[in-house]
Design an enzyme around this catalytic site. Structure first.
Site, PDB file in Angstrom:
ATOM      1  N   CYS A  10       6.409   3.415 -50.680  1.00 21.01           N
ATOM      2  CA  CYS A  10       5.293   4.035 -49.950  1.00 21.01           C
ATOM      3  C   CYS A  10       5.594   5.524 -49.810  1.00 21.01           C
ATOM      4  O   CYS A  10       6.549   6.017 -50.425  1.00 21.01           O
ATOM      5  CB  CYS A  10       5.077   3.350 -48.594  1.00 21.01           C
ATOM      6  SG  CYS A  10       6.481   3.475 -47.470  1.00 21.01           S
ATOM      7  N   ASN A  13       8.783   5.712 -46.688  1.00 23.04           N
ATOM      8  CA  ASN A  13       9.837   4.675 -46.648  1.00 23.04           C
ATOM      9  C   ASN A  13      10.324   4.417 -45.219  1.00 23.04           C
ATOM     10  O   ASN A  13      11.482   4.090 -45.000  1.00 23.04           O
ATOM     11  CB  ASN A  13      11.014   5.041 -47.575  1.00 23.04           C
ATOM     12  CG  ASN A  13      11.992   3.896 -47.844  1.00 23.04           C
ATOM     13  OD1 ASN A  13      13.188   4.119 -48.011  1.00 23.04           O
ATOM     14  ND2 ASN A  13      11.523   2.680 -47.879  1.00 23.04           N
ATOM     15  N   CYS A  15       7.668   2.969 -42.928  1.00 28.28           N
ATOM     16  CA  CYS A  15       6.704   1.990 -42.395  1.00 28.28           C
ATOM     17  C   CYS A  15       6.401   0.875 -43.390  1.00 28.28           C
ATOM     18  O   CYS A  15       6.984  -0.209 -43.330  1.00 28.28           O
ATOM     19  CB  CYS A  15       5.411   2.667 -41.957  1.00 28.28           C
ATOM     20  SG  CYS A  15       5.604   3.737 -40.512  1.00 28.28           S
ATOM     21  N   ARG A  16       5.493   1.137 -44.333  1.00 32.95           N
ATOM     22  CA  ARG A  16       4.997   0.030 -45.166  1.00 32.95           C
ATOM     23  C   ARG A  16       6.041  -0.573 -46.094  1.00 32.95           C
ATOM     24  O   ARG A  16       6.172  -1.803 -46.157  1.00 32.95           O
ATOM     25  CB  ARG A  16       3.784   0.494 -45.981  1.00 32.95           C
ATOM     26  CG  ARG A  16       2.562   0.772 -45.139  1.00 32.95           C
ATOM     27  CD  ARG A  16       1.529   1.569 -45.896  1.00 32.95           C
ATOM     28  NE  ARG A  16       2.033   2.887 -46.247  1.00 32.95           N
ATOM     29  CZ  ARG A  16       1.400   3.767 -47.013  1.00 32.95           C
ATOM     30  NH1 ARG A  16       0.241   3.447 -47.534  1.00 32.95           N
ATOM     31  NH2 ARG A  16       1.919   4.948 -47.246  1.00 32.95           N
ATOM     32  N   SER A  17       6.780   0.267 -46.821  1.00 32.46           N
ATOM     33  CA  SER A  17       7.719  -0.328 -47.787  1.00 32.46           C
ATOM     34  C   SER A  17       8.883  -1.055 -47.107  1.00 32.46           C
ATOM     35  O   SER A  17       9.296  -2.115 -47.597  1.00 32.46           O
ATOM     36  CB  SER A  17       8.186   0.689 -48.831  1.00 32.46           C
ATOM     37  OG  SER A  17       8.827   1.791 -48.252  1.00 32.46           O
ATOM     38  N   ASP A 123      -1.865   2.329 -43.731  1.00 32.70           N
ATOM     39  CA  ASP A 123      -0.617   2.899 -43.229  1.00 32.70           C
ATOM     40  C   ASP A 123      -0.590   2.849 -41.706  1.00 32.70           C
ATOM     41  O   ASP A 123      -1.355   3.548 -41.047  1.00 32.70           O
ATOM     42  CB  ASP A 123      -0.518   4.350 -43.710  1.00 32.70           C
ATOM     43  CG  ASP A 123       0.876   4.893 -43.531  1.00 32.70           C
ATOM     44  OD1 ASP A 123       1.652   4.283 -42.762  1.00 32.70           O
ATOM     45  OD2 ASP A 123       1.197   5.908 -44.168  1.00 32.70           O
TER      46      ASP A 123
HETATM   47  P1  4NP Z   1       4.892   5.032 -44.825  1.00 36.21           P
HETATM   48  O1  4NP Z   1       4.192   5.844 -43.628  1.00 36.21           O
HETATM   49  O2  4NP Z   1       4.539   5.781 -46.097  1.00 36.21           O
HETATM   50  O3  4NP Z   1       4.270   3.688 -44.744  1.00 36.21           O
HETATM   51  O4  4NP Z   1       6.386   5.035 -44.533  1.00 36.21           O
HETATM   52  C1  4NP Z   1       4.315   7.220 -43.450  1.00 36.21           C
HETATM   53  C2  4NP Z   1       5.493   7.737 -42.975  1.00 36.21           C
HETATM   54  C3  4NP Z   1       5.590   9.105 -42.764  1.00 36.21           C
HETATM   55  C4  4NP Z   1       4.516   9.926 -43.018  1.00 36.21           C
HETATM   56  C5  4NP Z   1       3.345   9.395 -43.508  1.00 36.21           C
HETATM   57  C6  4NP Z   1       3.246   8.041 -43.732  1.00 36.21           C
HETATM   58  N1  4NP Z   1       4.606  11.326 -42.759  1.00 36.21           N
HETATM   59  O5  4NP Z   1       3.626  12.043 -42.988  1.00 36.21           O
HETATM   60  O6  4NP Z   1       5.666  11.813 -42.340  1.00 36.21           O
END
Ligand code: 4NP
Length: 161
Positions: A10, A13, A15-17, A123
């Site tokens: 994702c 790294n 949240c989703r992954s 997300d």
């Molecule tokens: P992820 O979520 O891609 O599911 O881990 C996010 C984590 C951080 C950010 C965006 C989405 N960010 O903008 O920092």
């Protein structure tokens, strides 16, 4: 039998992954498949490199019995050679993954939703705790279906990416 190596990806790294990786590890453990699979996760961007999961993700993984050791990392060129599957969470992940694939990449790149019509995994980073739980459940369902496919066909579905 050789192990199927799967990398969930994702943006950050955190949240989703990691939710997908935790679900995959949990389901493989429950189904007695730990010897057949390797799971890992990575980011397309470096914003959170070296950090643990988002605290809301940690709470969900704990509650679901799916916690594992994790530090966010960015995808590396060797991942494209060493993994069989790289599964992204949304179209942006997919574009970034395809753009940064090195020559000699062997991994098949797909959306985690791809065999069931595609579409993004929302997300939860921008949402509340409840959204995190919902995303975990969505990913556990998807990962369970991938495990079914890999178990049935050995090699999984034909990729479109
Ligand atoms: P992820 O979520 O891609 O599911 O881990 C996010 C984590 C951080 C950010 C965006 C989405 N960010 O903008 O920092």
């Amino acid at each position: 039998m050789s192990r199927t190596r799967v990398l969930f990806v994702c943006l950050g790294n955190i949240c989703r992954s990691p939710l997908a990786e935790g679900a995959a590890r949990k389901l493989a453990r429950e189904r007695g498949l730990l010897e057949r699979f390797d799971f890992d996760s990575a980011a397309t961007a470096g914003y959170h490199e070296g950090e643990p999961y988002d605290p809301r993700v940690e709470a969900v993984l704990k509650r679901q019995g799916a916690l594992f050791e994790h530090r966010a990392r960015r995808i590396r060129a060797e991942d494209y050679r060493s993994f069989d599957w790289i599964l992204g969470m949304d179209e942006e992940n997919l574009r970034d993954l395809q753009r940064s694939a090195p020559a000699g990449a062997r991994a098949r790149i797909a959306l985690v939703t791809e065999p069931w019509g595609g579409g993004r995994v929302t997300d939860p980073y921008y949402q509340d705790d409840w959204a995190c739980e919902q995303t975990y459940l969505e990913l556990e369902d998807l990962v369970g279906r991938w495990l079914d496919l890999w178990q049935e066909g050995g090699d999984g579905p034909a990729p479109s990416a």
